[in-house]
Design an enzyme around this catalytic site. Sequence first.
Site, PDB file in Angstrom:
ATOM      1  N   HIS A 128       0.821  -1.220   0.000  1.00 48.60           N
ATOM      2  CA  HIS A 128       0.000   0.000   0.000  1.00 48.60           C
ATOM      3  C   HIS A 128       0.852   1.266   0.000  1.00 48.60           C
ATOM      4  O   HIS A 128       0.322   2.355  -0.177  1.00 48.60           O
ATOM      5  CB  HIS A 128      -0.930  -0.002   1.215  1.00 48.60           C
ATOM      6  CG  HIS A 128      -1.991  -1.067   1.134  1.00 48.60           C
ATOM      7  ND1 HIS A 128      -3.316  -0.797   0.904  1.00 48.60           N
ATOM      8  CD2 HIS A 128      -1.893  -2.417   1.210  1.00 48.60           C
ATOM      9  CE1 HIS A 128      -3.995  -1.930   0.860  1.00 48.60           C
ATOM     10  NE2 HIS A 128      -3.164  -2.931   1.040  1.00 48.60           N
ATOM     11  N   ASP A 170       3.154   9.451  -0.999  1.00 42.19           N
ATOM     12  CA  ASP A 170       2.023   8.618  -0.588  1.00 42.19           C
ATOM     13  C   ASP A 170       1.841   7.515  -1.625  1.00 42.19           C
ATOM     14  O   ASP A 170       1.917   7.790  -2.829  1.00 42.19           O
ATOM     15  CB  ASP A 170       0.749   9.490  -0.537  1.00 42.19           C
ATOM     16  CG  ASP A 170      -0.233   9.013   0.521  1.00 42.19           C
ATOM     17  OD1 ASP A 170      -0.249   7.806   0.803  1.00 42.19           O
ATOM     18  OD2 ASP A 170      -0.987   9.855   1.046  1.00 42.19           O
TER      19      ASP A 170
HETATM   20  P1  ADP Z   1      -3.266   6.178   4.734  1.00 37.34           P
HETATM   21  O1  ADP Z   1      -3.600   4.803   4.318  1.00 37.34           O
HETATM   22  O2  ADP Z   1      -1.812   6.492   4.636  1.00 37.34           O
HETATM   23  O3  ADP Z   1      -3.797   6.570   6.075  1.00 37.34           O
HETATM   24  P2  ADP Z   1      -5.253   7.137   2.746  1.00 37.34           P
HETATM   25  O4  ADP Z   1      -5.590   8.535   2.337  1.00 37.34           O
HETATM   26  O5  ADP Z   1      -5.043   6.226   1.609  1.00 37.34           O
HETATM   27  O6  ADP Z   1      -3.984   7.219   3.714  1.00 37.34           O
HETATM   28  O7  ADP Z   1      -6.422   6.542   3.609  1.00 37.34           O
HETATM   29  C1  ADP Z   1      -6.877   7.160   4.763  1.00 37.34           C
HETATM   30  C2  ADP Z   1      -8.259   6.633   5.099  1.00 37.34           C
HETATM   31  O8  ADP Z   1      -8.509   6.886   6.484  1.00 37.34           O
HETATM   32  C3  ADP Z   1      -9.360   7.304   4.301  1.00 37.34           C
HETATM   33  O9  ADP Z   1     -10.349   6.368   3.950  1.00 37.34           O
HETATM   34  C4  ADP Z   1      -9.905   8.332   5.281  1.00 37.34           C
HETATM   35  O10 ADP Z   1     -11.266   8.637   5.096  1.00 37.34           O
HETATM   36  C5  ADP Z   1      -9.703   7.636   6.609  1.00 37.34           C
HETATM   37  N1  ADP Z   1      -9.547   8.666   7.654  1.00 37.34           N
HETATM   38  C6  ADP Z   1      -8.507   9.516   7.801  1.00 37.34           C
HETATM   39  N2  ADP Z   1      -8.748  10.370   8.814  1.00 37.34           N
HETATM   40  C7  ADP Z   1      -9.961  10.061   9.323  1.00 37.34           C
HETATM   41  C8  ADP Z   1     -10.771  10.582  10.378  1.00 37.34           C
HETATM   42  N3  ADP Z   1     -10.375  11.598  11.125  1.00 37.34           N
HETATM   43  N4  ADP Z   1     -11.962   9.981  10.605  1.00 37.34           N
HETATM   44  C9  ADP Z   1     -12.360   8.945   9.846  1.00 37.34           C
HETATM   45  N5  ADP Z   1     -11.642   8.425   8.843  1.00 37.34           N
HETATM   46  C10 ADP Z   1     -10.462   8.965   8.575  1.00 37.34           C
HETATM   47  O1  F6P Z   2      -2.294   2.336   4.099  1.00 35.04           O
HETATM   48  C1  F6P Z   2      -1.033   2.423   4.676  1.00 35.04           C
HETATM   49  C2  F6P Z   2      -1.078   1.992   6.124  1.00 35.04           C
HETATM   50  O2  F6P Z   2       0.206   1.922   6.595  1.00 35.04           O
HETATM   51  C3  F6P Z   2      -1.714   0.668   6.405  1.00 35.04           C
HETATM   52  O3  F6P Z   2      -0.894  -0.429   6.241  1.00 35.04           O
HETATM   53  C4  F6P Z   2      -2.112   0.882   7.800  1.00 35.04           C
HETATM   54  O4  F6P Z   2      -3.037  -0.035   8.269  1.00 35.04           O
HETATM   55  C5  F6P Z   2      -2.617   2.298   7.778  1.00 35.04           C
HETATM   56  O5  F6P Z   2      -1.741   2.950   6.931  1.00 35.04           O
HETATM   57  C6  F6P Z   2      -2.775   2.935   9.149  1.00 35.04           C
HETATM   58  O6  F6P Z   2      -1.632   2.773   9.937  1.00 35.04           O
HETATM   59  P1  F6P Z   2      -1.633   1.926  11.278  1.00 35.04           P
HETATM   60  O7  F6P Z   2      -2.204   0.580  10.956  1.00 35.04           O
HETATM   61  O8  F6P Z   2      -0.222   1.899  11.718  1.00 35.04           O
HETATM   62  O9  F6P Z   2      -2.534   2.666  12.207  1.00 35.04           O
END
Ligand code: ADP
Ligand code: F6P
Length: 478
Positions: free
Chosen positions: A158, A366
């Site tokens: 990811h 990212d």
């Molecule tokens: P990462 O996997 O690195 O966290 P992404 O943007 O791909 O980044 O995914 C983040 C996910 O987490 C999204 O689906 C987003 O809606 C969710 N998310 C992030 N912050 C919040 C929050 N404060 N409340 C609910 N969902 C959240």
């Molecule tokens: O999508 C990337 C990622 O590192 C996932 O593998 C992971 O579950 C998510 O971000 C949130 O991080 P964590 O599991 O450390 O809270």
Amino acid sequence: MSRLIVISNRVSVPKAAGAAGAQGGLAVALNSALREHRGIWFGWSGQETQEFTGHLDMQRNDDVTTATIDLEPQDIDEYYNGYANRTLWPLFHFRIDLTEYNRDFGEGYERVNRRFADSVHPLIEPDDMVWVHDYHLLPLGSMLRAKGVDNRMGLFLHTPWPPTRLLVSLPFHEKLVTSMLEYDVIGFQTTEWLESFLHYVQKELGLKVNLDNSVSYQGRRVVARAFPIGIDHAEFTEAAASEEAQEAHDRLKSSVRGRKLLIGVDRLDYSKGLGERFQSFGRFLTDYPGEAGAVVLLQIAPPSRGDVASYQQIREDLERKTGNINGAHADVGFVPIRYVNRGYPRAQLAGFYRAANIGLVTPLRDGMNLVAKEFVAAQDPEDPGVLILSQFAGAALQLTDALLVNPHSVEHVSEAIRRALDMPLAERQRRHAKLLASVRDFDVIHWRNAFVSALEGKGNNGGRNAEEQATSASIKAA
Ligand code: ADP
Ligand code: F6P
């Protein structure tokens, strides 16, 4: 149809409606993908136990069966906080300045991967397909092979894959990457990460990459491909149309009192470029003093990986920056940055996105970034907000109709904010329609189907992979 055994570090047991949504792209995507597929989702419960027992906690909920194990404090320290999040995460996000190498972390990582292999092995039946996720579990496939598992096995990463010049700074990098070659399919978010991986395989492991991007290794064929992940567009659109979303939208709109609203939603992670984003917004307020009092930035950033020092530092840094910028530009009855450290249910998040005039998605690096896609899906097509997107997010290869920016340049981001605020309705609609078509057509179901058919050993869509399809769809729409 074969069963899917999905394995990831974090498993999100479906929550009651109205609860705060899972945070992190992996949990959100897999929840959606698994609801459609018979199978089991195995991983760490997120809980600690004094002594590892391997006891499986099985739950069936919302059509998804989860099987989780608890880990010992030392495991969590060395594997999750250590090798995964102090070594691989920063390295894979090009931050060798934050990358820590520690022999204990490496040993903990191997030990926990072995514990995962021992615990999940009895659940795997002969016809199952095994789908492993992310940087926490790179060697898991090789450990399952050593136990005699000869099922089809795939890995999806990811995160980004770093350039070879950075990866070689990792001690024992050859061993780690060679262990990955026990999978049948290795998936990346974009062709950029795929190319870096293939470059490493050629250059450092001296292996030949075939024309179809497969690698022949010890008599087996390993397929490496890009499978850009998407959101569950149907589910998110439904959430965005709900009463809960409307209430959240109205609440936020009335609280900004006619001001233009910029929104950021990210885990509190240094890769998300939040400090740079705040500074760019501060720069915008300085560049355009007439706008002070007329624009508000709402940054939602739930804390993440709080036991890791670099995450504690970013938290402190952001609190300081928010204070400085608000101190410089606030007035009686007006605060330019609203900084909120909590999670929200998905419907409310959708309402917040829809209330915003601009989505600010400016990670420094990212793998993909699902927030950018959620922002697009939540907009009113008649009066859509503008997406400002970092050129260093995997999503930038697909969402080419966003305003693409260099998040390191405060001037560039400030100009993009200006341009977005001034953008005529027709241009906003035109850009949004193209973005939405791509987000809708290349959703999480498309991603899952593309990966599963590669895992089944089926052809690769007439020679074009999902990344190429997603990209050419945005070009065609343009
Ligand atoms: P990462 O996997 O690195 O966290 P992404 O943007 O791909 O980044 O995914 C983040 C996910 O987490 C999204 O689906 C987003 O809606 C969710 N998310 C992030 N912050 C919040 C929050 N404060 N409340 C609910 N969902 C959240
Ligand atoms: O999508 C990337 C990622 O590192 C996932 O593998 C992971 O579950 C998510 O971000 C949130 O991080 P964590 O599991 O450390 O809270």
